[in-house]
Design an enzyme around this catalytic site. Structure first.
Site, PDB file in Angstrom:
ATOM      1  N   SER A   1       0.842  -1.200   0.000  1.00  0.00           N
ATOM      2  CA  SER A   1       0.000   0.000   0.000  1.00  0.00           C
ATOM      3  C   SER A   1       0.880   1.254   0.000  1.00  0.00           C
ATOM      4  O   SER A   1       2.048   1.194   0.342  1.00  0.00           O
ATOM      5  CB  SER A   1      -0.877   0.011   1.245  1.00  0.00           C
ATOM      6  OG  SER A   1      -1.616  -1.181   1.308  1.00  0.00           O
TER       7      SER A   1
ATOM      8  N   SER B   1       1.841   5.163  -2.082  1.00  0.00           N
ATOM      9  CA  SER B   1       1.969   5.676  -3.459  1.00  0.00           C
ATOM     10  C   SER B   1       2.971   4.862  -4.291  1.00  0.00           C
ATOM     11  O   SER B   1       2.757   4.661  -5.496  1.00  0.00           O
ATOM     12  CB  SER B   1       2.370   7.151  -3.432  1.00  0.00           C
ATOM     13  OG  SER B   1       3.571   7.323  -2.716  1.00  0.00           O
ATOM     14  N   THR B   2       4.059   4.384  -3.695  1.00  0.00           N
ATOM     15  CA  THR B   2       5.051   3.611  -4.464  1.00  0.00           C
ATOM     16  C   THR B   2       4.489   2.238  -4.814  1.00  0.00           C
ATOM     17  O   THR B   2       4.621   1.760  -5.950  1.00  0.00           O
ATOM     18  CB  THR B   2       6.376   3.478  -3.673  1.00  0.00           C
ATOM     19  OG1 THR B   2       6.665   4.712  -3.026  1.00  0.00           O
ATOM     20  CG2 THR B   2       7.520   3.082  -4.585  1.00  0.00           C
TER      21      THR B   2
ATOM     22  N   LYS C   1       6.863   1.350   8.908  1.00  0.00           N
ATOM     23  CA  LYS C   1       5.781   1.392   7.931  1.00  0.00           C
ATOM     24  C   LYS C   1       4.512   1.870   8.624  1.00  0.00           C
ATOM     25  O   LYS C   1       4.465   1.996   9.829  1.00  0.00           O
ATOM     26  CB  LYS C   1       5.557   0.003   7.318  1.00  0.00           C
ATOM     27  CG  LYS C   1       6.647  -0.354   6.315  1.00  0.00           C
ATOM     28  CD  LYS C   1       6.381  -1.661   5.584  1.00  0.00           C
ATOM     29  CE  LYS C   1       5.028  -1.806   4.955  1.00  0.00           C
ATOM     30  NZ  LYS C   1       4.635  -0.714   4.045  1.00  0.00           N
TER      31      LYS C   1
ATOM     32  N   GLU D   1      -0.279  -5.224   6.100  1.00  0.00           N
ATOM     33  CA  GLU D   1       1.032  -5.271   5.433  1.00  0.00           C
ATOM     34  C   GLU D   1       1.980  -6.232   6.142  1.00  0.00           C
ATOM     35  O   GLU D   1       2.722  -6.975   5.502  1.00  0.00           O
ATOM     36  CB  GLU D   1       1.650  -3.866   5.393  1.00  0.00           C
ATOM     37  CG  GLU D   1       0.923  -2.922   4.457  1.00  0.00           C
ATOM     38  CD  GLU D   1       1.414  -1.488   4.539  1.00  0.00           C
ATOM     39  OE1 GLU D   1       1.225  -0.753   3.564  1.00  0.00           O
ATOM     40  OE2 GLU D   1       1.967  -1.094   5.571  1.00  0.00           O
TER      41      GLU D   1
ATOM     42  N   LYS E   1      13.964   7.854   1.908  1.00  0.00           N
ATOM     43  CA  LYS E   1      13.493   6.984   3.000  1.00  0.00           C
ATOM     44  C   LYS E   1      14.638   6.262   3.718  1.00  0.00           C
ATOM     45  O   LYS E   1      14.413   5.569   4.702  1.00  0.00           O
ATOM     46  CB  LYS E   1      12.526   5.921   2.452  1.00  0.00           C
ATOM     47  CG  LYS E   1      11.392   6.436   1.603  1.00  0.00           C
ATOM     48  CD  LYS E   1      10.370   7.170   2.428  1.00  0.00           C
ATOM     49  CE  LYS E   1       9.128   7.572   1.659  1.00  0.00           C
ATOM     50  NZ  LYS E   1       8.326   6.482   1.220  1.00  0.00           N
TER      51      LYS E   1
HETATM   52  C1  5RP Z   1       1.309   2.308   4.224  1.00  0.00           C
HETATM   53  C2  5RP Z   1       2.774   2.145   4.137  1.00  0.00           C
HETATM   54  C3  5RP Z   1       3.442   2.670   2.908  1.00  0.00           C
HETATM   55  O1  5RP Z   1       4.080   1.625   2.260  1.00  0.00           O
HETATM   56  C4  5RP Z   1       4.428   3.733   3.331  1.00  0.00           C
HETATM   57  O2  5RP Z   1       3.710   4.753   4.034  1.00  0.00           O
HETATM   58  C5  5RP Z   1       5.161   4.348   2.129  1.00  0.00           C
HETATM   59  O3  5RP Z   1       4.254   5.034   1.336  1.00  0.00           O
HETATM   60  P1  5RP Z   1       4.711   5.857   0.045  1.00  0.00           P
HETATM   61  O4  5RP Z   1       5.212   4.880  -0.946  1.00  0.00           O
HETATM   62  O5  5RP Z   1       3.453   6.572  -0.378  1.00  0.00           O
HETATM   63  O6  5RP Z   1       5.777   6.819   0.500  1.00  0.00           O
HETATM   64  O7  5RP Z   1       3.435   1.622   5.004  1.00  0.00           O
HETATM   65  O8  5RP Z   1       0.813   1.891   5.467  1.00  0.00           O
END
Ligand code: 5RP
Length: 238
Positions: free
Chosen positions: A30, A32-33, A100, A109, A127
């Protein structure tokens, strides 16, 4: 910066999908990536470049997106294995420990990541950190009736916990499971991720926290060098 970050996310999402083989049961993360990865998977399936894939999503977000793209899905309870799970992260430290839950999806997850034979994390280079929790609060999912009790217990462990508030809705964020999220900061960051993960999950009323310890097999890091987006693979040293 946002555009560069999007380029990095797109690059890692595409690289991760290259690891998918016909017939795999896939954990679909989950955020955006991970959403870009699901889109890239959908494109490969519709181009006939992959077949016999089954996806197990980790959130309402992933379920809606994967269904729209025609990716065949199964619930977690209906599968006995996951070959490969691909997900994003909010922070990655040098020992591959993660924070996460930025999207409040860390309960599902973690279930999917721990069942997976291989867990691949897809992040942009912002990150990667030296120490967890100096720049991103640790998400903890709690039963609604227990949130103040958990907040007080976290304070005894040295954690300063804020109730996560919703955007464009009055009141708190409600998770896919109908619970609340506390975002926690520890002075000086997190030194013992393994111990803290267990201590927090031992608090009555806590469903799960966002520390992912000793689960990650590979981290794909998107970076832009001289204006060109690329991907670096960090492999776990056994
Ligand atoms: C969701 C998550 C996402 O993987 C994490 O927040 C990274 O998100 P993004 O790719 O949007 O930066 O742990 O619960």
């Amino acid at each position: 910066m946002v555009d560069l970050q999007n380029q990095m996310k797109q690059a890692v999402a595409s690289a991760a999908v290259e690891q998918i083989k016909d017939g795999m049961v896939l954990g679909l993360g989950s955020g955006s990536t991970a959403a870009l990865m699901i889109e890239a998977l959908g494109a490969k399936l519709s181009a006939g470049e992959l077949k016999d894939i089954v996806g197990v999503t980790t959130s309402f977000q992933g379920e809606v997106l994967a269904s729209k793209l025609g990716i065949p899905l199964q619930s977690l309870s209906a599968v006995d294995r996951i070959d490969l799970a691909i997900d994003g992260a909010d922070e990655v430290d040098p020992s591959f420990q993660l924070i996460k839950g930025g999207g409040a999806c860390h309960v599902q997850e973690k279930l999917v990541a721990t069942l997976a034979e291989r867990f691949v994390v897809v992040v942009d280079s912002t990150k990667i950190v030296e120490r967890l929790n100096l720049g991103f609060q640790l998400p903890v999912e709690v039963l609604p009736s227990a949130w103040t009790q958990v907040q007080n217990t976290l304070a005894k462990l040295g954690g300063n916990a804020d109730l996560r508030m919703a955007v464009r809705k009055a009141g708190p964020v409600i998770t896919d499971q109908g619970n609340l999220v506390l975002d926690v900061s520890f002075d000086g960051g997190i030194l013992d991720a393994e111990g803290l993960e267990k201590r927090i999950n031992n608090i009555p009323g806590v469903l799960e926290n966002g520390l992912f310890v000793n689960i990650t097999d590979e981290v794909l890091v998107g970076e832009v060098i001289n204006g060109v987006a690329g991907v670096r693979s960090l492999q776990k040293i056994e």
